[in-house]
Design a protein around this motif. Structure first.
Motif, PDB file in Angstrom:
ATOM      1  N   LEU A  97      -4.968   8.863  -3.460  1.00  0.00           N
ATOM      2  CA  LEU A  97      -6.166   8.470  -2.708  1.00  0.00           C
ATOM      3  C   LEU A  97      -7.169   7.761  -3.618  1.00  0.00           C
ATOM      4  N   GLU A  98      -7.284   8.216  -4.868  1.00  0.00           N
ATOM      5  CA  GLU A  98      -8.170   7.530  -5.817  1.00  0.00           C
ATOM      6  C   GLU A  98      -7.681   6.105  -6.058  1.00  0.00           C
ATOM      7  N   ARG A  99      -6.358   5.966  -6.254  1.00  0.00           N
ATOM      8  CA  ARG A  99      -5.781   4.636  -6.466  1.00  0.00           C
ATOM      9  C   ARG A  99      -5.972   3.765  -5.232  1.00  0.00           C
ATOM     10  N   LYS A 100      -5.834   4.372  -4.056  1.00  0.00           N
ATOM     11  CA  LYS A 100      -5.978   3.611  -2.807  1.00  0.00           C
ATOM     12  C   LYS A 100      -7.381   3.031  -2.695  1.00  0.00           C
ATOM     13  N   ASN A 101      -8.372   3.842  -2.970  1.00  0.00           N
ATOM     14  CA  ASN A 101      -9.754   3.397  -2.801  1.00  0.00           C
ATOM     15  C   ASN A 101     -10.168   2.341  -3.817  1.00  0.00           C
ATOM     16  N   SER A 102      -9.455   2.240  -4.932  1.00  0.00           N
ATOM     17  CA  SER A 102      -9.809   1.240  -5.934  1.00  0.00           C
ATOM     18  C   SER A 102      -8.853   0.050  -5.920  1.00  0.00           C
ATOM     19  N   GLY A 103      -7.873   0.062  -5.033  1.00  0.00           N
ATOM     20  CA  GLY A 103      -6.860  -0.989  -5.006  1.00  0.00           C
ATOM     21  C   GLY A 103      -7.182  -2.119  -4.045  1.00  0.00           C
ATOM     22  N   THR A 104      -6.337  -3.130  -4.116  1.00  0.00           N
ATOM     23  CA  THR A 104      -6.451  -4.246  -3.178  1.00  0.00           C
ATOM     24  C   THR A 104      -5.961  -3.804  -1.804  1.00  0.00           C
ATOM     25  N   GLN A 130       0.354  -0.041   0.705  1.00  0.00           N
ATOM     26  CA  GLN A 130       1.515   0.583   0.068  1.00  0.00           C
ATOM     27  C   GLN A 130       1.283   2.072  -0.165  1.00  0.00           C
ATOM     28  N   ILE A 131       0.088   2.432  -0.608  1.00  0.00           N
ATOM     29  CA  ILE A 131      -0.207   3.832  -0.889  1.00  0.00           C
ATOM     30  C   ILE A 131      -0.249   4.643   0.400  1.00  0.00           C
ATOM     31  N   ARG A 132      -0.833   4.092   1.465  1.00  0.00           N
ATOM     32  CA  ARG A 132      -0.827   4.802   2.758  1.00  0.00           C
ATOM     33  C   ARG A 132       0.610   5.040   3.227  1.00  0.00           C
ATOM     34  N   GLN A 142       3.259   5.278   1.282  1.00  0.00           N
ATOM     35  CA  GLN A 142       3.818   6.300   0.397  1.00  0.00           C
ATOM     36  C   GLN A 142       3.350   7.694   0.812  1.00  0.00           C
ATOM     37  N   LEU A 143       2.094   7.830   1.185  1.00  0.00           N
ATOM     38  CA  LEU A 143       1.571   9.119   1.637  1.00  0.00           C
ATOM     39  C   LEU A 143       2.280   9.586   2.905  1.00  0.00           C
ATOM     40  N   ARG A 144       2.498   8.651   3.851  1.00  0.00           N
ATOM     41  CA  ARG A 144       3.160   9.010   5.107  1.00  0.00           C
ATOM     42  C   ARG A 144       4.620   9.386   4.884  1.00  0.00           C
ATOM     43  N   VAL A 145       5.327   8.580   4.096  1.00  0.00           N
ATOM     44  CA  VAL A 145       6.770   8.775   3.932  1.00  0.00           C
ATOM     45  C   VAL A 145       7.087   9.955   3.011  1.00  0.00           C
ATOM     46  N   ASN A 146       6.445  10.009   1.854  1.00  0.00           N
ATOM     47  CA  ASN A 146       6.793  11.033   0.858  1.00  0.00           C
ATOM     48  C   ASN A 146       6.180  12.400   1.143  1.00  0.00           C
ATOM     49  N   PHE A 147       5.000  12.406   1.779  1.00  0.00           N
ATOM     50  CA  PHE A 147       4.297  13.676   1.977  1.00  0.00           C
ATOM     51  C   PHE A 147       4.020  13.999   3.434  1.00  0.00           C
TER      52      PHE A 147
END
Length: 121
Positions: free
Chosen positions: A18-25, A31-33, A35-40
């Motif tokens: 979530l930290e990476r998501k908020n600071s990313g493009t 991509q991070i969302r 990853q959160l849905r699929v992996n967790f």
């Protein structure tokens, strides 16, 4: 709706993502969302107020208000195994219903028939 029960290790990883998501493009956030849905099986929309950013602080607030529960690793592993068994069972039932309705072909049965045909030819 995704899960609302996670291990402490999973919560730590989700918080970092979530930290990476908020600071990313925008693309990295997408991509991070994913990853959160699929992996967790973690859907931000399950815990977020519409239109607000969701980061580590909001994650901790969701834990504090009881929307997210932290369980031990063994319990989480057992829960994941049960979900996998349930998902597999549901897929088998859906496939059988699809074959019975004539929507698809039972490829395993078709393969047996083909092997019999080849053997007798």
């Amino acid at each position: 709706m995704g899960r609302n029960k996670f291990s402490q290790h999973e919560i730590d990883i989700i918080g970092k993502l979530l930290e990476r998501k908020n600071s990313g493009t925008r693309f990295q956030q997408k991509q991070i969302r994913h990853q959160l849905r699929v992996n967790f099986e973690f859907n931000i929309s399950d815990f977020n107020e519409q239109g607000k950013a969701f980061g580590r602080e909001e994650l901790m607030a969701a834990i504090g208000r009881g929307a997210i529960h932290i369980l031990d690793d063994a319990t989480i592993a057992a829960m994941k195994e049960k979900r996998a068994r349930d998902r597999e069972r549901d897929m088998a039932v859906k496939a059988a219903e699809s074959v019975a309705a004539g929507e698809t072909t039972d490829w395993q049965q078709a393969m047996k028939e083909w092997e019999e045909y080849e053997k007798n030819s």
